[in-house]
Design a protein around this motif. Structure first.
Motif, mmCIF file in Angstrom:
data_model
loop_
_atom_site.group_PDB
_atom_site.id
_atom_site.type_symbol
_atom_site.label_atom_id
_atom_site.label_comp_id
_atom_site.label_asym_id
_atom_site.label_seq_id
_atom_site.Cartn_x
_atom_site.Cartn_y
_atom_site.Cartn_z
ATOM 1 N N ALA A 292 0.845 -1.189 0.000
ATOM 2 C CA ALA A 292 0.000 0.000 0.000
ATOM 3 C C ALA A 292 0.886 1.246 0.000
ATOM 4 O O ALA A 292 1.973 1.253 0.583
ATOM 5 C CB ALA A 292 -0.905 0.012 1.228
ATOM 6 N N ALA A 293 0.416 2.276 -0.656
ATOM 7 C CA ALA A 293 1.182 3.522 -0.707
ATOM 8 C C ALA A 293 1.356 4.112 0.684
ATOM 9 O O ALA A 293 2.377 4.717 0.989
ATOM 10 C CB ALA A 293 0.479 4.519 -1.627
ATOM 11 N N ARG A 294 0.350 3.929 1.513
ATOM 12 C CA ARG A 294 0.425 4.433 2.887
ATOM 13 C C ARG A 294 0.189 3.259 3.825
ATOM 14 O O ARG A 294 -0.885 2.667 3.839
ATOM 15 C CB ARG A 294 -0.627 5.499 3.114
ATOM 16 N N ARG A 295 1.188 2.940 4.597
ATOM 17 C CA ARG A 295 1.046 1.901 5.609
ATOM 18 C C ARG A 295 1.960 2.242 6.781
ATOM 19 O O ARG A 295 2.925 2.984 6.616
ATOM 20 C CB ARG A 295 1.363 0.511 5.044
ATOM 21 N N GLN A 296 1.653 1.708 7.937
ATOM 22 C CA GLN A 296 2.399 2.045 9.143
ATOM 23 C C GLN A 296 2.854 0.767 9.835
ATOM 24 O O GLN A 296 2.037 -0.092 10.145
ATOM 25 C CB GLN A 296 1.518 2.859 10.080
ATOM 26 N N LEU A 297 4.153 0.653 10.065
ATOM 27 C CA LEU A 297 4.713 -0.493 10.765
ATOM 28 C C LEU A 297 4.232 -0.493 12.209
ATOM 29 O O LEU A 297 4.321 0.524 12.897
ATOM 30 C CB LEU A 297 6.244 -0.457 10.725
ATOM 31 N N LYS A 298 3.720 -1.622 12.664
ATOM 32 C CA LYS A 298 3.235 -1.758 14.031
ATOM 33 C C LYS A 298 4.043 -2.776 14.832
ATOM 34 O O LYS A 298 4.187 -2.633 16.036
ATOM 35 C CB LYS A 298 1.763 -2.191 14.032
ATOM 36 N N HIS A 299 4.509 -3.817 14.165
ATOM 37 C CA HIS A 299 5.182 -4.915 14.870
ATOM 38 C C HIS A 299 6.274 -5.486 13.977
ATOM 39 O O HIS A 299 6.092 -5.583 12.769
ATOM 40 C CB HIS A 299 4.170 -6.018 15.211
ATOM 41 N N ARG A 300 7.384 -5.840 14.592
ATOM 42 C CA ARG A 300 8.471 -6.474 13.844
ATOM 43 C C ARG A 300 8.912 -7.722 14.592
ATOM 44 O O ARG A 300 9.174 -7.671 15.794
ATOM 45 C CB ARG A 300 9.651 -5.525 13.690
ATOM 46 N N ARG A 301 8.991 -8.830 13.886
ATOM 47 C CA ARG A 301 9.584 -10.057 14.419
ATOM 48 C C ARG A 301 10.807 -10.354 13.578
ATOM 49 O O ARG A 301 10.722 -10.479 12.360
ATOM 50 C CB ARG A 301 8.615 -11.230 14.365
ATOM 51 N N GLN A 302 11.942 -10.497 14.238
ATOM 52 C CA GLN A 302 13.187 -10.787 13.536
ATOM 53 C C GLN A 302 13.724 -12.136 14.001
ATOM 54 O O GLN A 302 13.806 -12.388 15.208
ATOM 55 C CB GLN A 302 14.224 -9.705 13.820
ATOM 56 N N PHE A 303 14.082 -12.956 13.028
ATOM 57 C CA PHE A 303 14.801 -14.196 13.283
ATOM 58 C C PHE A 303 16.232 -13.973 12.816
ATOM 59 O O PHE A 303 16.458 -13.416 11.741
ATOM 60 C CB PHE A 303 14.235 -15.357 12.468
ATOM 61 N N ASP A 304 17.169 -14.419 13.594
ATOM 62 C CA ASP A 304 18.567 -14.363 13.196
ATOM 63 C C ASP A 304 19.181 -15.713 13.534
ATOM 64 O O ASP A 304 19.078 -16.169 14.682
ATOM 65 C CB ASP A 304 19.307 -13.244 13.930
ATOM 66 N N VAL A 305 19.765 -16.356 12.539
ATOM 67 C CA VAL A 305 20.402 -17.650 12.750
ATOM 68 C C VAL A 305 21.860 -17.523 12.327
ATOM 69 O O VAL A 305 22.155 -17.111 11.205
ATOM 70 C CB VAL A 305 19.710 -18.770 11.936
ATOM 71 N N GLN A 306 22.750 -17.873 13.240
ATOM 72 C CA GLN A 306 24.182 -17.851 12.957
ATOM 73 C C GLN A 306 24.745 -19.228 13.271
ATOM 74 O O GLN A 306 24.417 -19.815 14.307
ATOM 75 C CB GLN A 306 24.880 -16.787 13.805
ATOM 76 N N VAL A 307 25.594 -19.714 12.369
ATOM 77 C CA VAL A 307 26.174 -21.046 12.519
ATOM 78 C C VAL A 307 27.694 -20.905 12.564
ATOM 79 O O VAL A 307 28.286 -20.287 11.682
ATOM 80 C CB VAL A 307 25.744 -21.975 11.362
ATOM 81 N N PHE A 308 28.295 -21.487 13.585
ATOM 82 C CA PHE A 308 29.727 -21.374 13.830
ATOM 83 C C PHE A 308 30.362 -22.761 13.843
ATOM 84 O O PHE A 308 29.789 -23.686 14.403
ATOM 85 C CB PHE A 308 29.998 -20.746 15.204
ATOM 86 N N VAL A 309 31.548 -22.890 13.263
ATOM 87 C CA VAL A 309 32.311 -24.125 13.416
ATOM 88 C C VAL A 309 33.223 -23.944 14.631
ATOM 89 O O VAL A 309 33.750 -22.851 14.866
ATOM 90 C CB VAL A 309 33.112 -24.484 12.138
#
Length: 192
Positions: free
Chosen positions: A7-24
């Motif tokens: 939509a041309a006009r929309r408002q962010l209300k909520h953010r869910r972030q996933f972050d996956v990091q893999v280490f040896v």
């Protein structure tokens, strides 16, 4: 690509972030750290406290230690921010029950059986569902032969529409494994 237009006009209300990091690790094992963070763009009234806009509603971490065969050899989780302090973080050692599961064989089913519903945290369990494919991406080309140079069909073939054995990508980039259209080929499900 089909994508509904924003939509041309929309408002962010909520953010869910996933972050996956893999280490040896130096001992040959691999660590997988996955976090889930929920934030709101407005102040939120939680049980017993008001959380300012931009401050986490949820901030959770799950860590798996896996071997090169994708077996979970250690596991645990921590809830750092939550709406119900002293309760949301009271899952104890529930995520240690993932030890012994294999990320490529039945992991998601085992996850639900061991920590689904009231046995664990909904958010951490949801987060853990993305770990099999994330670890496979980390292993690709290092632990898992993705070129087929060893004489074994590359793991990723026939696991998505672009990498069908009878498709153009396989014909161009994996000619040894290309099959004519209509020829029998395995169509395994995505890794669990």
């Amino acid at each position: 690509m089909t994508l509904p237009p924003a939509a041309a006009r929309r408002q962010l209300k909520h953010r869910r972030q996933f972050d996956v990091q893999v280490f040896v690790r130096d001992d040959g094992l691999w660590e997988v750290d996955a976090t889930l963070v929920d934030t709101k763009t407005r102040d939120a009234q939680l049980a017993g406290e008001r959380r300012a806009a931009g401050m986490p509603i949820h901030d959770m971490l799950i860590r798996l230690v896996v071997d090169t065969s994708l077996n979970v050899v250690d596991a645990g989780a921590r809830t750092r921010w939550m709406p119900y302090a002293g309760h949301c973080d009271d899952h104890g050692q529930a995520y240690r029950s993932l030890i012994g599961l294999n990320l490529a064989r039945g992991f998601r089913k085992g996850l639900q059986e061991r920590v689904g519903g009231v046995l664990g945290c909904t958010h951490i369990t949801e987060l853990a569902q993305v770990l099999p494919t994330a670890v496979i991406q980390a292993f690709a080309g290092e632990v898992i032969d993705t070129r087929g140079d060893g004489g074994v069909k590359p793991f990723q073939l026939d696991r998505c529409h672009a990498l069908r054995s009878d498709g153009e990508v396989v014909r161009l980039h994996y000619p040894r494994w290309h099959r004519p259209a209509g020829a029998f080929h395995d169509t395994p499900r995505s890794p669990e």
